[in-house]
Write an enzyme that holds these catalytic residues in place. Structure first.
Site, PDB file in Angstrom:
ATOM      1  N   ASP A  58       0.803  -1.227   0.000  1.00 34.74           N
ATOM      2  CA  ASP A  58       0.000   0.000   0.000  1.00 34.74           C
ATOM      3  C   ASP A  58       0.839   1.282   0.000  1.00 34.74           C
ATOM      4  O   ASP A  58       0.288   2.374   0.192  1.00 34.74           O
ATOM      5  CB  ASP A  58      -0.979  -0.010   1.182  1.00 34.74           C
ATOM      6  N   ASP A 113      -6.372  -5.122  -4.883  1.00 37.95           N
ATOM      7  CA  ASP A 113      -6.162  -3.711  -4.527  1.00 37.95           C
ATOM      8  C   ASP A 113      -4.812  -3.183  -5.037  1.00 37.95           C
ATOM      9  O   ASP A 113      -4.636  -1.992  -5.282  1.00 37.95           O
ATOM     10  CB  ASP A 113      -6.196  -3.522  -3.006  1.00 37.95           C
TER      11      ASP A 113
HETATM   12  N1  GLY Z   1      -7.068  -1.831   0.234  1.00 36.50           N
HETATM   13  C1  GLY Z   1      -7.859  -2.287   1.294  1.00 36.50           C
HETATM   14  C2  GLY Z   1      -9.279  -2.015   1.144  1.00 36.50           C
HETATM   15  O1  GLY Z   1      -9.753  -1.664   0.075  1.00 36.50           O
HETATM   16  O2  GLY Z   1      -9.976  -2.167   2.134  1.00 36.50           O
END
Ligand code: GLY
Length: 373
Positions: A94, A155
């Site tokens: 992330d 994601d």
């Molecule tokens: N990237 C984590 C979520 O979308 O909750």
């Protein structure tokens, strides 16, 4: 009211409300609200994956209004994230969500070299998560037991633009090579025949064999977590924009077509398209993120096709604005009924990236967007 006039009207409401909200939350990094007041993740967890979105909102507002208060708040958010940059266990895939809307945004707007440095450190760390045998970027960390060494999640498509940026910035092809190998893997293993996507997949990190899928934040294995579908729509569209590889645009369209076909009559998006029929839990973030992705697809396809994606995005956004926006200036959040994960204890609350993508989508429509991805 025509669509542009409608979007401009919403944009003015955003500017009016955020001016008040930012002034009283200057020194926080919010995730959600408690009794309508933003919490502060810089106190609770500086490594939390959403800690770039407040800075992102501030850069969008600065870009649109040139009010220096927003730049100062964004820079404070960015500097606080240095504590995260120095904590290996708090860094994961992330990095894109954290440093694109903060440091890289700052560098793009002001040319600040310290911000460029932060962006490149984050990009190098992200590239370091690449598994060359399995050909994927590892998602999350584990307790040091290797139990998540083979996990990749959809994601991550939204984190790849940090690598595309690092490639453009340094001209070192490793960054774009890793991003594209990961995107190719995602096309192969995440997207199902009907256009829906898995949330989590596991690849044997030692020999590269595909192992299994997990339900992740959705209802169950094989279900269709809506925010995951939205990350795929927007993420593949972004990979296409950065590389011009046609299969990424086709992937974005396939998932978008599936998403559009599953929008309920209400226009409000559930947490999972395959949750039980008597469950009405919603996730407004999925709606705003999908709208952003569809608006980008609309710019890349023929005029006839473009209407499909533009109209679907407008429908999602108009329903959100009419039914799920809180314009009360005593309340810090805008978007209501956001959900982090289907099996969490709490659902349908405010989440900062809901507000971020709602604003971004509106400003894609008005032409006020600072493009961060
Ligand atoms: N990237 C984590 C979520 O979308 O909750």
């Amino acid at each position: 009211m025509d669509d542009l006039k409608w979007a401009k009207n919403v944009s003015e409401k955003i500017k009016k409300k955020v001016a008040v909200v930012a002034e009283r939350n200057k020194h926080k990094i919010p995730y959600t609200t408690q009794d309508k007041i933003f919490d502060d993740m810089s106190e609770k967890n500086i490594c939390w994956w959403t800690n770039g979105f407040w800075g992102g909102i501030m850069w969008q507002l600065y870009h649109a209004t040139k009010n220096d208060m927003y730049r100062q708040i964004a820079e404070e958010n960015e500097i606080k994230l240095d504590q995260n940059l120095m904590k290996a266990r708090g860094l994961d895939h992330d990095n894109g969500f954290k440093w694109l809307p903060t440091a890289v945004a700052n560098y793009k707007v002001t040319g600040n070299q310290e911000s460029r440095n932060r962006g490149l450190l984050a990009a190098n760390n992200l590239a370091g998560r690449y598994n060359p045998v399995g050909k994927f970027i590892r998602a999350w960390n584990d307790e040091g037991d290797g139990s998540k060494a083979g996990w990749a999640i959809i994601d991550c498509m939204m984190n790849l633009p940090l690598l595309y940026w690092a490639h453009e910035e340094t001209k070192d092809p490793r960054f774009i090579q890793i991003a594209m190998i990961h995107a190719d893997m995602a096309e192969k293993y995440f997207i199902r025949a009907d256009g829906s996507v898995n949330h989590i997949i596991e690849i044997n990190p030692a020999n590269g064999e595909f192992q299994k899928t997990y339900g992740g934040q959705g209802y169950e294995e094989g279900s269709s977590w809506t925010r995951g579908q939205a990350w795929a729509i927007y993420g593949f569209a972004l990979s296409y924009m950065h590389t011009k590889k046609e299969s990424y645009l086709n992937a974005a369209k396939r998932v978008a077509n599936y998403f559009i076909a599953n929008i309920p009559n209400s226009g409000l998006i559930p947490v999972d398209f395959r949750q039980p029929q008597d469950c009405y839990l919603e996730d407004s973030t999925a709606s705003a993120i999908a709208a952003c992705g569809m608006l980008e697809i609309a710019k890349q396809v023929s005029q006839t096709e473009s209407h499909v994606y533009q109209n679907a995005a407008l429908r999602l956004m108009k329903v959100l604005e009419q039914e799920r926006c809180n314009w009360d200036e005593d309340c810090d959040h805008i978007l209501e009924k956001c959900t982090a994960a289907f099996h969490d204890r709490e659902h349908e609350f405010a989440i900062i990236y809901g507000d971020y993508y709602f604003i971004e989508a509106i400003w894609k429509l008005t032409g006020e967007e600072l493009f961060l991805w």
